[in-house]
Design a protein around this motif. Structure first.
Motif, mmCIF file in Angstrom:
data_model
loop_
_atom_site.group_PDB
_atom_site.id
_atom_site.type_symbol
_atom_site.label_atom_id
_atom_site.label_comp_id
_atom_site.label_asym_id
_atom_site.label_seq_id
_atom_site.Cartn_x
_atom_site.Cartn_y
_atom_site.Cartn_z
ATOM 1 N N GLU A 284 0.717 -1.237 0.030
ATOM 2 C CA GLU A 284 0.066 -0.055 -0.185
ATOM 3 C C GLU A 284 0.867 1.117 0.092
ATOM 4 O O GLU A 284 0.542 2.276 -0.725
ATOM 5 C CB GLU A 284 -0.953 0.204 1.089
ATOM 6 C CG GLU A 284 -1.769 1.260 1.356
ATOM 7 C CD GLU A 284 -2.894 1.122 2.411
ATOM 8 O OE1 GLU A 284 -3.380 2.235 2.554
ATOM 9 O OE2 GLU A 284 -2.931 0.171 2.807
ATOM 10 N N ASP A 285 2.018 1.482 0.917
ATOM 11 C CA ASP A 285 2.611 2.374 0.907
ATOM 12 C C ASP A 285 3.334 2.724 -0.437
ATOM 13 O O ASP A 285 3.349 4.132 -0.876
ATOM 14 C CB ASP A 285 3.656 2.489 2.023
ATOM 15 C CG ASP A 285 4.768 1.224 1.994
ATOM 16 O OD1 ASP A 285 4.175 0.101 1.201
ATOM 17 O OD2 ASP A 285 5.957 1.305 2.291
ATOM 18 N N ARG B 276 0.831 4.148 -2.953
ATOM 19 C CA ARG B 276 0.284 5.446 -2.707
ATOM 20 C C ARG B 276 1.781 6.448 -3.180
ATOM 21 O O ARG B 276 1.262 7.492 -3.836
ATOM 22 C CB ARG B 276 0.350 5.775 -1.154
ATOM 23 C CG ARG B 276 -0.939 5.157 -0.694
ATOM 24 C CD ARG B 276 -1.337 5.640 0.445
ATOM 25 N NE ARG B 276 -2.684 4.867 0.914
ATOM 26 C CZ ARG B 276 -3.798 5.288 0.821
ATOM 27 N NH1 ARG B 276 -3.900 6.268 0.121
ATOM 28 N NH2 ARG B 276 -4.846 4.673 1.125
#
Length: 290
Positions: free
Chosen positions: A249-250, A253
Motif C-alpha cells: 500500500e505505501d 501511494r
C-alpha cells in the motif's frame, strides 16, 4: 442458496450463502483458471473438496468470477464443468475476475486494479466495465503481479543482481537449479502459478532496499501502463484488489502521487467485498425470497 466463487490461477475461494445472506460455509480449492488448466484438472480440483461435495445437490445458483473467464471458450468450458457438478443449480454464471474486483471495491465510478498471480485493470462508470487493452497474460503483460515479481527474482538471482544475503535466503526457500526451473517453465503445466510462487519470498521476508526497489519498479510500470491509459484516472479513485496490493500500500501511494491520482479502497481478499455486494444488491432484491 447462492455459491459465490472468486477464482484465480493459484487458489479459489468459495462461499455459500443461504436465502437470507448468511454464510453456510467457506472453503478453498486450488486455482481454476480455464484459460490455463485442462477440463479434467478443473473437475478434479472441484470434486476433491469435501464441502463442495456435501452441498453440490443443494446449491440453487453458482456465481463464478475468475481469472481466464473473460473469453468465451474457456468460460464456456468451466460453466459446463460447474453445471455437471452442481446438478440442481438453476443458474450458473461465469464471469471474469475483473467483475468481482469491481463488486468488491466500489459501487461508484472508479479505476479498479487487480494485483494477484496476474494483473489487470478497468474503468467502472458506475454501471459498466470498460477495458483499455486486452490482457495478454503472464508472458507479455501482468505488470506488478506475482508472476512478474517471480520472473524478476529468478533473473536477478541468475544475473547476480540480488544482494548476497538475500540470495542466500532465496536458495534456502526454493530449488533454483536451472534444470528444475526450466522443467517447471517449459515442460510442466501452470508456469504462471509456478512463477508467482516465488513472489511470496518478497512479501513473507523482512522488507529491505532490494525488495522495495523491485516492487516499486513493478508498481510504477503497472501505473504507467494500466492506470494512466484511462483518461478518467485523474477524476476518480483508483482501487486495488489482491494480496500484493495489500502488502504494498505505501509503495502504491508513492507511485501514484506524482500523477496526482487518488487511491481508493485496497482490498486484500475480494471475496469479502463480494459477500457484502450480494447481500445488499442481490439477495435483498430477490422476489419471493424464502
Amino acid at each position: 442458496m447462492i455459491l459465490l466463487t472468486d477464482g484465480g490461477s493459484t487458489k479459489c475461494d468459495w462461499i455459500l450463502l443461504d436465502n437470507s445472506g448468511e454464510i453456510v460455509f467457506k472453503t478453498r480449492t486450488e486455482g481454476l483458471n480455464p484459460a490455463v488448466f485442462e477440463k479434467s484438472l478443473l473437475e478434479e480440483r472441484i470434486q476433491k473438496n469435501p464441502e463442495l461435495n456435501s452441498y453440490c445437490a443443494k446449491v440453487d445458483e453458482v456465481h463464478f468470477y475468475g481469472a481466464g473467464c473473460g473469453t468465451k471458450k474457456p468460460a464456456a468450458m468451466l460453466k459446463k464443468v460447474l453445471e455437471n457438478f452442481f446438478v440442481n443449480a438453476t443458474k450458473v454464471i461465469v464471469k471474469e475476475d475483473m467483475v468481482a474486483a469491481v463488486y468488491a471495491a466500489t459501487t461508484e465510478p472508479g479505476i479498479v486494479c487487480i494485483l494477484g498471480t496476474g494483473s489487470n485493470s478497468c474503468y467502472f462508470d458506475g454501471d459498466n466495465i470498460h477495458m483499455s487493452v486486452d490482457s495478454l497474460g503472464y508472458i507479455l503483460m501482468d505488470e506488478a503481479s506475482g508472476n512478474y515479481f517471480g520472473k524478476r527474482l529468478i533473473r536477478d538471482y541468475y544475473y547476480k543482481r540480488m544482494p548476497p544475503e538475500v540470495a542466500s535466503e532465496f536458495e534456502k526457500r526454493f530449488d533454483l537449479s536451472s534444470d528444475a526451473i526450466k522443467e517447471n517453465l517449459y515442460k510442466k503445466d501452470n508456469p504462471n502459478t509456478y512463477l508467482a510462487s516465488f513472489a511470496e519470498f518478497i512479501f513473507t521476508s523482512e522488507r529491505n532496499g532490494y525488495f522495495y526497489k523491485i516492487v516499486t519498479e513493478g508498481i510504477q510500470e503497472f501505473v504507467e501502463n494500466r492506470v494512466l491509459c484511462f483518461p478518467e484516472a485523474q477524476n476518480v479513485p483508483i482501487h486495488f484488489i489482491g494480496s500484493i496490493a495489500h502488502f504494498s500500500e505505501d509503495i502504491i501511494r508513492a507511485a501514484v502521487w506524482p500523477y496526482h491520482l487518488t487511491v481508493g479502497n485496497i482490498v486484500r481478499r475480494p471475496i469479502d467485498g463480494i459477500i457484502d455486494y450480494y447481500r445488499n444488491e442481490v439477495i435483498k432484491k430477490k422476489p419471493n425470497k424464502v
